[in-house]
Design a protein around this motif. Structure first.
Motif, PDB file in Angstrom:
ATOM      1  N   ASN A   1      67.102 -63.707  14.345  1.00 24.78           N
ATOM      2  CA  ASN A   1      66.772 -63.762  15.777  1.00 24.78           C
ATOM      3  C   ASN A   1      66.346 -65.165  16.220  1.00 24.78           C
TER       4      ASN A   1
ATOM      5  N   ASP B   1      66.770 -69.112  17.710  1.00 27.27           N
ATOM      6  CA  ASP B   1      67.477 -70.082  18.544  1.00 27.27           C
ATOM      7  C   ASP B   1      67.656 -71.317  17.670  1.00 27.27           C
TER       8      ASP B   1
ATOM      9  N   THR C   1      71.343 -62.510  13.293  1.00 25.55           N
ATOM     10  CA  THR C   1      71.496 -62.460  14.739  1.00 25.55           C
ATOM     11  C   THR C   1      70.958 -63.769  15.300  1.00 25.55           C
TER      12      THR C   1
ATOM     13  N   LYS D   1      70.429 -66.072  18.499  1.00 19.31           N
ATOM     14  CA  LYS D   1      70.350 -65.873  19.944  1.00 19.31           C
ATOM     15  C   LYS D   1      71.053 -66.978  20.733  1.00 19.31           C
TER      16      LYS D   1
END
Length: 283
Positions: free
Chosen positions: A184, A186, A237, A239
């Motif tokens: 999760n 960036d 995942t 972002k």
């Protein structure tokens, strides 16, 4: 011989022709609506054409190719007139290719061809140092000074900005693609010169992001980098991705590596891009 040379992705090339003027050696031509490498002999493998391709269709690869021949290149260049001769000499000088620059100057002298005024090397041309790869120089490596204000008062300890670094290591070759801090996240994927050029790197780029750095020109395993980034994208995942690189042409390879890794992973992740000038500003 095996050496570095450009490669053009037909699927990405739109035939815009923006790469052609940046190859005074004449290695590129538009044929049937696509940019083509028409002669291995003329391509020096330095990649000055990469940064002018808006589609990221050009990359530098290592493969079997005939050796680059400066004499043959000069035979082609002198027929195109003084402006092309000037562009070629500045191309070699700007890349730090002193051995090839010497050969070009000698060719002009031997054939009694006027040497046009041009931005030559900062130091006197000489042979490439032993053990130094002639393809290691970057298109933006010409020495230059940057004016800064002097005499500013020293910062007090209370006003010194804190580091925004959130993980270690940061160099792509050292990263573990399974590291939990990618979950999760960036991402900030940056050329390794950017933090030195841009004063706001920590506060504007790095804050709340996981950073990955590499040099698309000097690092040797670009294919391995694409594979590792694709693995990171596939396992986690992600972002968002911010890509940061310098304005010099070769540095645009950072975006190329990211795009290829996204393509290989099959992931659709939003990407923003920041280009930093050598003066330390956002372009």
């Amino acid at each position: 011989m095996k050496r570095k040379i450009i490669s053009i992705d037909d699927n990405k090339c739109t035939g815009c022709g923006q790469c052609i003027p940046d190859c005074p050696e004449g290695a590129l031509q538009l044929i049937d609506g696509k940019a083509r490498l028409v002669s291995d002999l003329f391509c020096d493998g330095l990649g000055a054409c990469i940064g002018t391709c808006p589609e990221g269709a050009i990359s530098v690869v290592e493969r079997e190719a005939v050796p680059y021949d400066e004499k043959t290149v000069m035979e082609n260049i002198v027929q195109q007139g003084a402006p092309v001769i000037k562009a070629h000499l500045e191309h070699l000088a700007g890349h730090g290719q002193m051995g090839l620059y010497n050969q070009a100057i000698e060719y002009l002298k031997d054939h009694t061809i006027a040497i046009p005024d041009h931005n030559g090397p900062v130091c006197h041309p000489g042979p490439v140092h032993a053990g130094h790869s002639p393809f290691a120089a970057c298109p933006g490596s010409a020495p230059r000074s940057i004016s800064r204000k002097t005499g500013a008062p020293d910062l007090q300890p209370s006003s010194i900005s804190e580091s925004e670094l959130r993980q270690w290591p940061i160099q792509l070759s050292l990263l573990n693609s399974a590291a939990p801090y990618f979950n999760n996240a960036d991402l900030l994927i940056s050329a390794d010169c950017v933090p030195f050029a841009y004063a706001g790197f920590h506060t504007e780029f790095l804050r709340d992001r996981i950073v990955i750095i590499f040099c698309p020109k000097l690092d040797s395993d670009i294919e391995g980098y694409i594979t590792k980034l694709a693995d990171i994208f596939s396992r986690h995942t992600i972002k968002s991705i911010m890509v940061a690189h310098m304005e010099v042409p070769c540095c645009g390879g950072v975006r190329y590596v990211v795009d290829k890794a996204l393509e290989r992973s099959g992931k659709k992740i939003p990407v923003t891009e920041k280009t930093i000038t050598i003066q330390g500003e956002i372009e």
